[in-house]
Design a protein around this motif. Sequence first.
Motif, short mmCIF file in Angstrom:
data_model
loop_
_atom_site.label_atom_id
_atom_site.label_comp_id
_atom_site.label_asym_id
_atom_site.label_seq_id
_atom_site.Cartn_x
_atom_site.Cartn_y
_atom_site.Cartn_z
N CYS A 1 1.69 3.88 5.10
CA CYS A 1 0.59 4.61 5.74
C CYS A 1 1.04 5.98 6.24
CB CYS A 1 0.01 3.80 6.89
SG CYS A 1 -1.04 2.42 6.39
N CYS A 2 2.13 6.01 6.97
CA CYS A 2 2.55 7.23 7.65
C CYS A 2 3.29 8.20 6.74
CB CYS A 2 3.41 6.89 8.86
SG CYS A 2 2.55 5.88 10.10
N GLU A 3 4.22 7.68 5.94
CA GLU A 3 5.09 8.56 5.16
C GLU A 3 4.48 8.98 3.83
OE1 GLU A 3 9.58 8.39 3.22
OE2 GLU A 3 9.16 7.27 5.06
N GLN B 1 -2.51 7.22 11.86
CA GLN B 1 -2.12 5.86 12.19
C GLN B 1 -2.47 5.01 10.97
OE1 GLN B 1 -2.91 4.52 16.41
NE2 GLN B 1 -4.37 6.21 16.31
N GLY B 2 -2.11 3.77 10.99
CA GLY B 2 -2.45 2.97 9.83
C GLY B 2 -2.29 1.50 10.06
N ASP B 3 -2.92 0.74 9.20
CA ASP B 3 -2.85 -0.71 9.26
C ASP B 3 -2.98 -1.22 7.84
OD1 ASP B 3 -2.66 -3.25 10.27
OD2 ASP B 3 -4.62 -3.27 11.25
N GLY B 4 -2.65 -2.47 7.62
CA GLY B 4 -2.76 -3.03 6.29
C GLY B 4 -2.27 -4.45 6.24
N ILE B 5 -2.45 -5.05 5.07
CA ILE B 5 -2.02 -6.42 4.89
C ILE B 5 -1.85 -6.68 3.39
CG2 ILE B 5 -4.31 -7.50 4.69
CD1 ILE B 5 -3.13 -9.66 6.68
N ARG C 1 5.00 -5.48 8.46
CA ARG C 1 4.62 -4.37 9.33
C ARG C 1 5.42 -3.12 8.98
NH1 ARG C 1 3.87 -4.47 15.88
NH2 ARG C 1 2.21 -5.89 15.24
N GLU C 2 6.70 -3.29 8.72
CA GLU C 2 7.55 -2.14 8.36
C GLU C 2 7.05 -1.47 7.08
OE1 GLU C 2 10.61 0.66 8.38
OE2 GLU C 2 9.98 -0.72 9.98
N LEU C 3 6.73 -2.26 6.07
CA LEU C 3 6.23 -1.70 4.81
C LEU C 3 4.89 -1.01 5.00
CD1 LEU C 3 7.20 -4.61 2.40
CD2 LEU C 3 7.91 -2.23 2.14
N VAL D 1 4.31 -14.85 1.40
CA VAL D 1 5.04 -13.72 2.00
C VAL D 1 5.44 -12.76 0.88
CG1 VAL D 1 5.78 -14.88 4.09
CG2 VAL D 1 7.15 -15.16 2.03
N ASP D 2 4.44 -12.18 0.23
CA ASP D 2 4.67 -11.31 -0.92
C ASP D 2 5.43 -10.04 -0.56
OD1 ASP D 2 3.34 -12.96 -2.78
OD2 ASP D 2 1.40 -12.20 -2.15
N ALA D 3 5.39 -9.65 0.70
CA ALA D 3 6.08 -8.42 1.11
C ALA D 3 7.58 -8.50 0.85
CB ALA D 3 5.82 -8.16 2.60
N LEU D 4 8.13 -9.70 0.86
CA LEU D 4 9.58 -9.85 0.68
C LEU D 4 10.06 -9.28 -0.64
CD1 LEU D 4 12.37 -10.95 1.41
CD2 LEU D 4 11.63 -13.20 0.62
N LYS D 5 9.27 -9.46 -1.70
CA LYS D 5 9.71 -8.99 -3.02
C LYS D 5 9.85 -7.47 -3.06
CE LYS D 5 6.32 -11.50 -4.54
NZ LYS D 5 5.29 -12.20 -5.35
N LEU D 6 8.85 -6.79 -2.48
CA LEU D 6 8.92 -5.33 -2.46
C LEU D 6 9.99 -4.85 -1.49
CD1 LEU D 6 7.84 -2.53 -3.19
CD2 LEU D 6 6.09 -2.81 -1.40
N TRP D 7 10.09 -5.48 -0.34
CA TRP D 7 11.05 -5.06 0.68
C TRP D 7 12.49 -5.15 0.16
CZ3 TRP D 7 15.03 -7.66 3.15
CH2 TRP D 7 15.57 -7.05 4.29
#
Length: 508
Positions: A154-156, A162-166, A147-149, A383-389
């Motif tokens: 989306c916003c920055e 607003q924004g959403d994604g997965i 969610r943080e990513l 949980v692919d987000a972990l690598k980018l985070w």
Amino acid sequence: MTTEKLKIKTARQTNGIGNYCNGKVLPHTNGVSSEEDFLDAVMNKFLKEILKCYEDRSRPILEFYQPEELRKRVDLSLKEQSMSDNELKTVMEQVVRYSVKTGHPHFFNQLFGGVDRVALSGAILAEALNTSGYTFEVAPVFTLMERELVQKLCCEFLHFPQGDGIFCPGGSAANMNALSLARYYRYPFSKTQGMRALPPVHLYTSKSGHYSLSKAAFFLGFGLDNIVGVETDDVGRMIPGELDKAIKKSISMGFEPLFVNATAGTTVMGAFDPIEEIAEICRRNQTGKEKIWLHVDAAWGGSAILSPKLRHKLRGVEKADSFTWDPHKMAGPLLQCSVILTRHVGLLANAHSAKAKYLFQQDKVYDISYDTGDKSIQCGRKVDALKLWVQWKSRGTEGLAKDIEKCFDTALYLRDRLETTPGFRLLISEPECTNVCFWYIPKCMRGKVAPAIKARMQQKGSMLVGYQPQGEFVNFFRMVVAKANHERQDMDFVVSTISSYGEELFKE
């Protein structure tokens, strides 16, 4: 030493093969070492060996053998009996030995590569924790991380109100998600009534766009015949006027224009479609209360948005309805790391939810809005987000931006070298991304030399560079600078190696 530790030590010393679990010594059936020892060997020996290949330019990218010869060299058979750990280690060594080392500085073959060690630590952690990203229940940290990513992107960077994604398993899946969202947004009844309830529709993409839109079209039931290919200019950018004509023609034929796919970084030439002009055409040509859905496939070129110096290439992206980005292309995380983003909050869940009662219960002890799995076409989800985070935490936005800028600068250096070196001819003198497309033309030959030179570099394991024809152009090399460990000396190596192989293969 405690009694518990003594039991473990004694079990291992007694036969060298024991596993210790819940106070019991469990025999290891293959009779050599514990699983922990085997894992240590994989991590300490094989992983280190791979990483050495990424630092030592003198090492080959691969040892190439034809498929049947490779089958003889690697024991691929699956048998009834177990294999000893020593035998298995030998097989694992073969796997490493005969695999392509995509992190090698001379790997330019695809739009990915490299191993950022911090991102690698995230990938290893994700595998070891072995969870799915569908609920806060089993992935509390990872659902918050994703969610943080998504919100930051989306916003920055996209400037959606607003924004959403997965996160998705690759850019093709992200693009398919985008088309699914567009269908539901315009025709929400399609979720229950299916494609038979839709009017005839057309989808639009440039003739240089990625083939994943074709796959999405037939997987989702639109059909290939309903994709309209829009003409491009001489560097591969969609021509806005041609899109406008195509949409007007569709309307005159009784088709509703549903979806326009703009590309930010085409696969071959790296072209950026003019998003702002395309967005205006989508707005002007709306046939009902909703404008045509604009998707930006930035799987390749989207990394430019991280850099203040480069994000002008995506001017107008804030007007898009959805956006695909593959961080594993150029930004550094390991395969796979892709995300679909949209300005329409709640649409992913409405379009894709199936409300599985065994998984997405409504009476959980926490806020169920953090259960993201029903937004995805998948059920189980890495949980692919972990690598980018973890990479972003390590390097910061500034560090990521500098890496992207370095890729662009290195590509321009190669362009300059090719322009001044006899025997080379550029297809595009001013590349928009880090794709540098060129021919090598020996003095004695003006035919198809790229496949022969590619075969030579593959057999020698010296480097890998892709080639392909496109449109009226015969086979040409497509060099991509996709990782920050590419240096100018590597560009010099490309030029000298291709020249050398060309002279060897095509002597006068």
